[in-house]
Design an enzyme around this catalytic site. Structure first.
Site, PDB file in Angstrom:
ATOM      1  N   GLY A 219      31.188  36.863  27.826  1.00  0.00           N
ATOM      2  CA  GLY A 219      30.055  37.781  27.748  1.00  0.00           C
ATOM      3  C   GLY A 219      29.453  38.025  29.116  1.00  0.00           C
ATOM      4  O   GLY A 219      29.910  37.480  30.125  1.00  0.00           O
TER       5      GLY A 219
ATOM      6  N   GLY B 281      25.633  38.668  31.233  1.00  0.00           N
ATOM      7  CA  GLY B 281      24.171  38.563  31.156  1.00  0.00           C
ATOM      8  C   GLY B 281      23.554  38.975  32.470  1.00  0.00           C
ATOM      9  O   GLY B 281      24.191  39.638  33.292  1.00  0.00           O
TER      10      GLY B 281
ATOM     11  N   PHE C 224      22.923  37.301  35.065  1.00  0.00           N
ATOM     12  CA  PHE C 224      23.443  36.659  36.275  1.00  0.00           C
ATOM     13  C   PHE C 224      24.823  37.166  36.656  1.00  0.00           C
ATOM     14  O   PHE C 224      25.216  37.127  37.794  1.00  0.00           O
ATOM     15  CB  PHE C 224      23.550  35.153  36.069  1.00  0.00           C
ATOM     16  CG  PHE C 224      22.251  34.510  35.726  1.00  0.00           C
ATOM     17  CD1 PHE C 224      21.289  34.338  36.693  1.00  0.00           C
ATOM     18  CD2 PHE C 224      21.997  34.089  34.447  1.00  0.00           C
ATOM     19  CE1 PHE C 224      20.085  33.746  36.384  1.00  0.00           C
ATOM     20  CE2 PHE C 224      20.800  33.500  34.128  1.00  0.00           C
ATOM     21  CZ  PHE C 224      19.832  33.330  35.097  1.00  0.00           C
ATOM     22  N   GLY C 225      25.591  37.562  35.673  1.00  0.00           N
ATOM     23  CA  GLY C 225      26.966  37.956  35.957  1.00  0.00           C
ATOM     24  C   GLY C 225      27.793  37.792  34.711  1.00  0.00           C
ATOM     25  O   GLY C 225      27.290  37.948  33.595  1.00  0.00           O
TER      26      GLY C 225
ATOM     27  N   VAL D 112      30.525  35.657  32.151  1.00  0.00           N
ATOM     28  CA  VAL D 112      30.887  34.308  31.728  1.00  0.00           C
ATOM     29  C   VAL D 112      32.299  34.346  31.133  1.00  0.00           C
ATOM     30  O   VAL D 112      32.620  35.228  30.347  1.00  0.00           O
ATOM     31  CB  VAL D 112      29.881  33.747  30.697  1.00  0.00           C
ATOM     32  CG1 VAL D 112      30.281  32.348  30.264  1.00  0.00           C
ATOM     33  CG2 VAL D 112      28.474  33.732  31.275  1.00  0.00           C
TER      34      VAL D 112
ATOM     35  N   LYS E  34      30.803  30.710  35.013  1.00  0.00           N
ATOM     36  CA  LYS E  34      29.843  31.806  35.161  1.00  0.00           C
ATOM     37  C   LYS E  34      29.932  32.350  36.569  1.00  0.00           C
ATOM     38  O   LYS E  34      29.711  31.626  37.539  1.00  0.00           O
ATOM     39  CB  LYS E  34      28.431  31.293  34.860  1.00  0.00           C
ATOM     40  CG  LYS E  34      27.400  32.386  34.856  1.00  0.00           C
ATOM     41  CD  LYS E  34      26.080  31.873  34.355  1.00  0.00           C
ATOM     42  CE  LYS E  34      25.582  32.742  33.225  1.00  0.00           C
ATOM     43  NZ  LYS E  34      24.385  32.306  32.599  1.00  0.00           N
TER      44      LYS E  34
ATOM     45  N   ASP F 127      13.917  30.733  31.493  1.00  0.00           N
ATOM     46  CA  ASP F 127      14.694  31.759  30.785  1.00  0.00           C
ATOM     47  C   ASP F 127      15.072  31.254  29.397  1.00  0.00           C
ATOM     48  O   ASP F 127      16.206  31.430  28.955  1.00  0.00           O
ATOM     49  CB  ASP F 127      15.944  32.111  31.616  1.00  0.00           C
ATOM     50  CG  ASP F 127      16.536  33.458  31.212  1.00  0.00           C
ATOM     51  OD1 ASP F 127      15.825  34.257  30.572  1.00  0.00           O
ATOM     52  OD2 ASP F 127      17.717  33.703  31.520  1.00  0.00           O
TER      53      ASP F 127
HETATM   54  P1  ATP Z   1      20.863  35.448  30.828  1.00  0.00           P
HETATM   55  O1  ATP Z   1      21.538  36.001  32.006  1.00  0.00           O
HETATM   56  O2  ATP Z   1      19.428  35.738  30.818  1.00  0.00           O
HETATM   57  O3  ATP Z   1      21.180  34.020  30.599  1.00  0.00           O
HETATM   58  P2  ATP Z   1      22.644  35.861  28.677  1.00  0.00           P
HETATM   59  O4  ATP Z   1      22.447  34.449  28.240  1.00  0.00           O
HETATM   60  O5  ATP Z   1      22.758  36.892  27.645  1.00  0.00           O
HETATM   61  O6  ATP Z   1      21.476  36.285  29.601  1.00  0.00           O
HETATM   62  P3  ATP Z   1      24.843  34.856  30.166  1.00  0.00           P
HETATM   63  O7  ATP Z   1      24.117  33.572  30.301  1.00  0.00           O
HETATM   64  O8  ATP Z   1      25.496  35.429  31.348  1.00  0.00           O
HETATM   65  O9  ATP Z   1      23.895  35.970  29.579  1.00  0.00           O
HETATM   66  O10 ATP Z   1      25.930  34.653  29.055  1.00  0.00           O
HETATM   67  C1  ATP Z   1      26.792  35.685  28.675  1.00  0.00           C
HETATM   68  C2  ATP Z   1      27.474  35.300  27.400  1.00  0.00           C
HETATM   69  O11 ATP Z   1      28.222  34.141  27.594  1.00  0.00           O
HETATM   70  C3  ATP Z   1      26.516  35.043  26.269  1.00  0.00           C
HETATM   71  O12 ATP Z   1      27.054  35.641  25.126  1.00  0.00           O
HETATM   72  C4  ATP Z   1      26.543  33.555  26.097  1.00  0.00           C
HETATM   73  O13 ATP Z   1      26.425  33.239  24.727  1.00  0.00           O
HETATM   74  C5  ATP Z   1      27.916  33.173  26.618  1.00  0.00           C
HETATM   75  N1  ATP Z   1      27.896  31.879  27.263  1.00  0.00           N
HETATM   76  C6  ATP Z   1      27.145  31.540  28.310  1.00  0.00           C
HETATM   77  N2  ATP Z   1      27.363  30.269  28.667  1.00  0.00           N
HETATM   78  C7  ATP Z   1      28.292  29.787  27.811  1.00  0.00           C
HETATM   79  C8  ATP Z   1      28.939  28.500  27.641  1.00  0.00           C
HETATM   80  N3  ATP Z   1      28.668  27.487  28.447  1.00  0.00           N
HETATM   81  N4  ATP Z   1      29.826  28.370  26.647  1.00  0.00           N
HETATM   82  C9  ATP Z   1      30.090  29.403  25.852  1.00  0.00           C
HETATM   83  N5  ATP Z   1      29.522  30.601  25.953  1.00  0.00           N
HETATM   84  C10 ATP Z   1      28.639  30.813  26.904  1.00  0.00           C
HETATM   85 MG    MG Z   2      22.541  32.865  29.493  1.00  0.00          MG
END
Ligand code: ATP
Ligand code: MG
Length: 682
Positions: A40, A42, A44-45, A47, A61, A150
């Site tokens: 996904g 978000g 930050f970038g 994942v 990430k 956050d």
């Molecule tokens: P933010 O940037 O505010 O955290 P976000 O949580 O939507 O926003 P990301 O943290 O970049 O964005 O995560 C993007 C996606 O990756 C999300 O769908 C999240 O559920 C998934 N994700 C993030 N970290 C993990 C992890 N450690 N294991 C599995 N999925 C993850």
């Molecule tokens: Mg996140």
């Protein structure tokens, strides 16, 4: 407490399906890890789900922005351990200069996914399971002085029945930059406390977010909805939440946690938990949620921006990174002569200190011998003696470790690490939160970092430290530097004149040289302090330095030849190719005011003097910078006449005074110092 599987409903649409990811399955942008698929995106970038060469499943990430501020927040969190915190394994920088957070991969769904399946809220038991898990993780962070900033359902996961909070330590700067940017998604602001609008980021903002999450867990909706970011923010600031949507027993604590005034909210996570109604019982930790795998995105539908075998794009970091302090391959000043000395530098820079000193000493002796050949009048002899003595004194002091170990002006005061308080003995918090252990001293660098990564980390931490200085600290430092520079200027000038065996007009010459050196040092130190920690426009800075050089020239002329009636003898005859202003001089053989202006204007214009006062310079005293200054002062007089060694002595004394008096943060300690500064600015 496991809930029956019948509660599970149809999985939501895979969110990654329509996203564009930079890396495709099978790529290895980061040494040691193979990307399997994008999960996904978000704020930050991106994942990714990836496996290490040994087969460990991880989430990677990719953080493209804000590397410099990013590292500090995360490094501080690298060694945290709590069952409700998603483990951070490492931070790495790839060949392109992008940074990656290597973390525990969670196969289960996020709370966001769960809430999407429960538009009217979760059953109270399940909601409380989530809430207690989140609260335990947040309490652990707060006890270590870290504010999450956050907290939101997208950052909270169900890992095989265990609540895991992710993205802690990441958001400090990013969230602030996102808030001001255009790309803010409405989803992010739903959990933002009103005081964030005023730039306040205490742990109260996490307590507010906990209130929003509890509200949402119980009602399925966030308290404040809106069409735009602005509308939601406005409601956080002014509207009263409609607590009638949550079960009655929770209304009081929810309303309190959503208070606009941070002081009205529960003051800690423990207080929040204690205010929850007890009628529903308290789960035994660690809370066990019904586990449910996250929906796999359909790879075929995922689009990639780059394929696995496509070569990586050229690094963009160089352009994006602020130049900050001069790195090992860049001369700190005199960069215009950079190419000429490049070859020399590549040989010289990696030499150990002792060899450098030996080499400099040997060069001085050779130079001394060479310059004396064929000169019977002893002029060159005096000059080479000055040079040799300077090199020997400085070399000796360096060898004694005086410059490298003794801070002359204390570097930015390291702030004490946040105190660790024991978690209150609340039944749930005590059971779920691990007994607080004093944090291990922040590792200077994770062992696996390359030299380049360490340099980046040092620079970024250094800039962090500088930006954390208050104006008061800066003013105090500046006054300390000004005072010290005057002392160094006085001492250096005295030494130079003694070595030169000057006996006529000794006192007036000494007064004049010392005064000029101090004035010159001040002319560098003051603007350098204003520019400290900032990248700035070099051209603009040069023009400012030109102005300072002209003013210096005028002051030197007015005080020397005019006021003190000093007659400058030219003891070192350098070849002269350019304009000679002596012809129209009032006193025979003496440079007139135009000469002073031109000479010192150019002296200050061409070299980047302020770099010698940069607290992030690679060493406290750079002999190289000193030599460049002296060399340039000599070279300049071949075009614009100025009696020598006067010009060179002034340049050398100014350089020495600037370097020795300005604060310096030892590169080796920057990361540790930055990490010991508080993560949360309240
Ligand atoms: P933010 O940037 O505010 O955290 P976000 O949580 O939507 O926003 P990301 O943290 O970049 O964005 O995560 C993007 C996606 O990756 C999300 O769908 C999240 O559920 C998934 N994700 C993030 N970290 C993990 C992890 N450690 N294991 C599995 N999925 C993850
Ligand atoms: Mg996140």
């Amino acid at each position: 407490m496991d809930l029956p599987a019948t509660q599970l409903q149809t999985p939501p649409e895979p969110r990654a399906a329509a996203m564009k990811f930079t890396y495709t399955s099978g790529s290895r942008p980061l040494d040691g890890y193979t990307i399997k698929r994008g999960i996904g995106q978000g704020g930050f970038g991106e994942v990714y789900y990836a496996t290490s060469d040994a087969g460990k499943e991880v989430a990677l990430k990719l953080i493209r922005r804000n590397l410099d501020v990013e590292l500090r927040g995360v490094t501080q969190c690298l060694n945290l351990k709590h069952p409700n915190l998603l483990a951070l394994f490492d931070i790495k920088i790839d060949e392109r200069g992008d940074s990656w957070v290597v973390m525990e991969y969670v196969a289960g769904e996020s709370l966001e996914d769960v809430l999407a399946r429960h538009p009217n809220g979760l059953p109270i038991d399940e909601a409380l399971l989530w809430f207690h898990g989140i609260a335990a993780g947040v309490a652990y962070l707060h006890d270590r002085g870290i504010v999450h900033r956050d907290l939101k359902p997208g950052n909270i996961f169900n890992d095989d029945g265990l609540v895991k909070i992710g993205d802690y330590g990441l958001s400090k700067f990013i969230s602030a930059s996102r808030r001001s940017g255009q790309t803010e998604s409405v989803g992010t602001v739903h959990y933002m406390a009103p005081e964030i609008a005023n730039g306040r980021y205490g742990k109260e903002i996490d307590l507010y977010a906990l209130g929003v999450i509890l509200y949402e867990l119980l009602s399925g909706q966030v308290p404040f909805e809106g069409e735009s970011v602005g509308e939601v923010l406005m409601k956080h600031l002014t509207a009263e939440p409609d607590v009638s949507r949550v079960p009655e027993a929770f209304r009081g604590v929810v309303a309190r946690s959503l208070a606009k005034d941070p002081q009205q909210r529960p003051h800690s996570v423990q207080e929040f938990l204690a205010a929850l109604p007890t009628d529903y019982g308290r789960p035994v930790a660690p809370a066990s949620l019904p586990s449910r795998p996250r929906p796999e995105p359909a790879l075929a539908e995922t689009t990639f921006l780059r394929s696995a075998d496509e070569p990586p794009a050229p690094p963009q970091r160089a352009a994006a990174m602020p130049t900050g302090n001069a790195g090992v391959n860049t001369p700190p000043i005199g960069a215009d002569a950079h190419t000429v000395f490049q070859r020399f530098l590549t040989w010289w820079t990696p030499l150990p200190k002792k060899k450098k000193i030996l080499a400099a000493g040997a060069a001085a002796i050779v130079l001394s011998a060479v310059t004396q050949m064929g000169s019977g009048d002893g002029e060159a002899h005096t000059f080479s003696r000055i040079l040799l003595l300077t090199v020997l004194i400085l070399g000796g002091m360096r060898l004694a470790g005086w410059f490298s170990n003794r801070p002359i002006v204390a570097p930015a005061t390291p702030r004490p690490a946040p105190p660790t308080r024991p978690v209150a003995a609340h039944p749930v918090a005590a059971a779920t939160a691990q007994a607080p252990q004093p944090l291990a001293p922040p590792a200077q660098y994770p062992v696996r970092y390359s030299r380049r990564e360490r340099r980046l980390a040092r620079r970024s931490s250094g800039r962090e430290l500088l930006s954390a200085k208050t104006s008061r600290e800066k003013v105090t430092e500046l006054f300390g530097s000004l005072l010290l520079s005057a002392l160094v200027a006085g001492a250096t000038s005295l030494l130079m004149l003694i070595v030169q065996h000057r006996d006529q007009q000794f006192y007036s010459e000494y007064a004049w040289l010392g005064l000029c050196a101090a004035m010159g040092a001040w002319g560098v130190l003051i603007p350098a302090k204003l520019w400290e920690g900032r990248q700035g426009d070099v051209v603009l800075r040069r023009f400012v330095m030109l102005g300072i050089g002209l003013a210096f020239g005028l002051a030197a002329f007015e005080t020397g030849p005019r006021l003190l009636k000093i007659v400058l003898e030219n003891d070192v005859h350098l070849p002269h190719v350019g304009f000679d202003s002596r012809s129209s001089s009032s006193v025979e053989g003496q440079p007139e005011v135009m000469s002073y202006l031109a000479y010192f204007g150019f002296l200050f214009l061409v070299l980047r003097w302020w770099k010698q006062a940069d607290p992030l310079r690679s060493s406290r005293l750079s002999l190289w910078s000193l030599l460049v200054c002296v060399f340039w002062a000599g070279a300049l007089s071949t075009c614009w006449y100025f009696p020598q060694p006067w010009g060179m002595m002034m340049a050398g004394a100014i350089s020495l005074a600037v370097q020795l008096s300005s604060p310096w943060i030892d590169p080796q300690n920057r990361v540790a110092q930055a990490a010991s500064a508080p993560a949360a600015s309240t």
